[in-house]
Design a protein around this motif. Sequence first.
Motif, PDB file in Angstrom:
ATOM      1  N   ASP A 108      -6.148  -3.344  -1.266  1.00 41.71           N
ATOM      2  CA  ASP A 108      -5.881  -1.961  -1.591  1.00 41.71           C
ATOM      3  C   ASP A 108      -3.207  -2.407  -2.508  1.00 41.71           C
ATOM      4  O   ASP A 108      -3.541  -3.648  -1.140  1.00 41.71           O
ATOM      5  CB  ASP A 108      -5.822  -0.805  -0.255  1.00 41.71           C
ATOM      6  CG  ASP A 108      -7.137  -0.966  -0.066  1.00 41.71           C
ATOM      7  OD1 ASP A 108      -7.559  -0.957  -0.684  1.00 41.71           O
ATOM      8  OD2 ASP A 108      -6.964   0.013   1.605  1.00 41.71           O
ATOM      9  N   GLN A 109      -3.946  -1.896  -2.773  1.00 43.67           N
ATOM     10  CA  GLN A 109      -1.895  -2.052  -3.047  1.00 43.67           C
ATOM     11  C   GLN A 109      -1.820  -2.828  -2.833  1.00 43.67           C
ATOM     12  O   GLN A 109      -0.501  -3.617  -2.133  1.00 43.67           O
ATOM     13  CB  GLN A 109      -1.464  -1.123  -1.958  1.00 43.67           C
ATOM     14  CG  GLN A 109      -1.409   0.537  -1.643  1.00 43.67           C
ATOM     15  CD  GLN A 109      -0.666   1.044  -0.976  1.00 43.67           C
ATOM     16  OE1 GLN A 109       0.303   1.074  -0.572  1.00 43.67           O
ATOM     17  NE2 GLN A 109      -1.413   2.402  -0.245  1.00 43.67           N
ATOM     18  N   SER A 110      -2.277  -3.938  -3.542  1.00 46.72           N
ATOM     19  CA  SER A 110      -1.383  -5.144  -3.508  1.00 46.72           C
ATOM     20  C   SER A 110      -1.849  -5.948  -5.142  1.00 46.72           C
ATOM     21  O   SER A 110      -0.906  -6.794  -5.549  1.00 46.72           O
ATOM     22  CB  SER A 110      -2.962  -6.114  -3.254  1.00 46.72           C
ATOM     23  OG  SER A 110      -4.591  -5.974  -4.874  1.00 46.72           O
ATOM     24  N   ASP A 112       1.035  -4.128  -8.976  1.00 46.30           N
ATOM     25  CA  ASP A 112       2.255  -3.675  -9.110  1.00 46.30           C
ATOM     26  C   ASP A 112       1.812  -2.897 -10.804  1.00 46.30           C
ATOM     27  O   ASP A 112       2.136  -1.951 -11.162  1.00 46.30           O
ATOM     28  CB  ASP A 112       3.311  -4.390  -9.475  1.00 46.30           C
ATOM     29  CG  ASP A 112       3.666  -5.111  -7.936  1.00 46.30           C
ATOM     30  OD1 ASP A 112       4.204  -4.293  -6.933  1.00 46.30           O
ATOM     31  OD2 ASP A 112       3.052  -6.626  -8.253  1.00 46.30           O
ATOM     32  N   LYS A 138       0.114  -0.976  -5.977  1.00 44.28           N
ATOM     33  CA  LYS A 138       1.311  -0.284  -4.980  1.00 44.28           C
ATOM     34  C   LYS A 138       1.497   1.115  -5.546  1.00 44.28           C
ATOM     35  O   LYS A 138       1.550   1.507  -6.844  1.00 44.28           O
ATOM     36  CB  LYS A 138       2.340  -1.518  -5.067  1.00 44.28           C
ATOM     37  CG  LYS A 138       1.772  -3.235  -4.722  1.00 44.28           C
ATOM     38  CD  LYS A 138       2.864  -3.806  -4.675  1.00 44.28           C
ATOM     39  CE  LYS A 138       2.803  -4.860  -4.339  1.00 44.28           C
ATOM     40  NZ  LYS A 138       3.266  -5.821  -4.615  1.00 44.28           N
ATOM     41  N   GLY A 141       3.568   1.610  -8.755  1.00 48.00           N
ATOM     42  CA  GLY A 141       2.797   1.542  -9.750  1.00 48.00           C
ATOM     43  C   GLY A 141       2.658   1.669 -10.896  1.00 48.00           C
ATOM     44  O   GLY A 141       2.249   3.336 -10.695  1.00 48.00           O
TER      45      GLY A 141
END
Length: 246
Positions: A108-110, A112, A138, A141
């Motif tokens: 998750d949220q890894s 950009d 992210k 992003g």
Amino acid sequence: MNKIKTSIKNYWNWRSSSYGVDADKSAAIANQWQSIVHQLINGAPGKRALDIGTGTGQLAVYLARAGYEVTAIDISEAMIAEARRYAADQQLQIDFQTGDAESLDFADQSVDVIVSRNLLWTLPRPYQALMEWRRVLKPGGRLMLSDGLWMNTTWKRVPRLVFKLAKDMGRNGSRISLRFFYTYASLQKRLPFYEGVSLESALALMQAARFEAVTPYDTSQLRIHPYGASVPKRAAPPFFIASAIR
């Protein structure tokens, strides 16, 4: 992997050697795409990028040239092999992997930035894919998405294709059309965007997946139609480019 995705993978494995890159069409088309990618990902929170459905690696190369740490995935092993060769020719370090656009192997949220081109039409579950892409982006992003209203109606043209194949004695264009038919004819009811994706459908899907600042790119300003360089402009397929923020 289910039967639908296995069929899709096998087609693109076969297609990989003849697929090419933007520069095969013209340097101007390649430069246009590179400029658009750099423009639409501007403002991303960091420098980790993911190219989904990378094909022969063209968008991944544009990202790497902009200084991003790039991972690029495709369902087709043969496409990944072609992309690795292309990136090596460009002397760029890109992490190419096989992967499923609807089920990403990323935290998750890894990342950009996510870019994807000409993939949405061939996904069985495009909404799930967009939700997955949002999951791994992210906050803040950037997403750049492009596809087109390709009017994939090959099944309606089978008699003409057979005649053309016989007339052309197996030339590549006819073989591609027939192979496409044999692969996708049984899949079209399982692919929501089989005949292509309109801008309106794509924007609605991105909004439903809770992306923000969903914005179409004005493709009328392009100097050269990226899919119409070899055909009359009126016959070139309509396509879109859109961006959004997570």
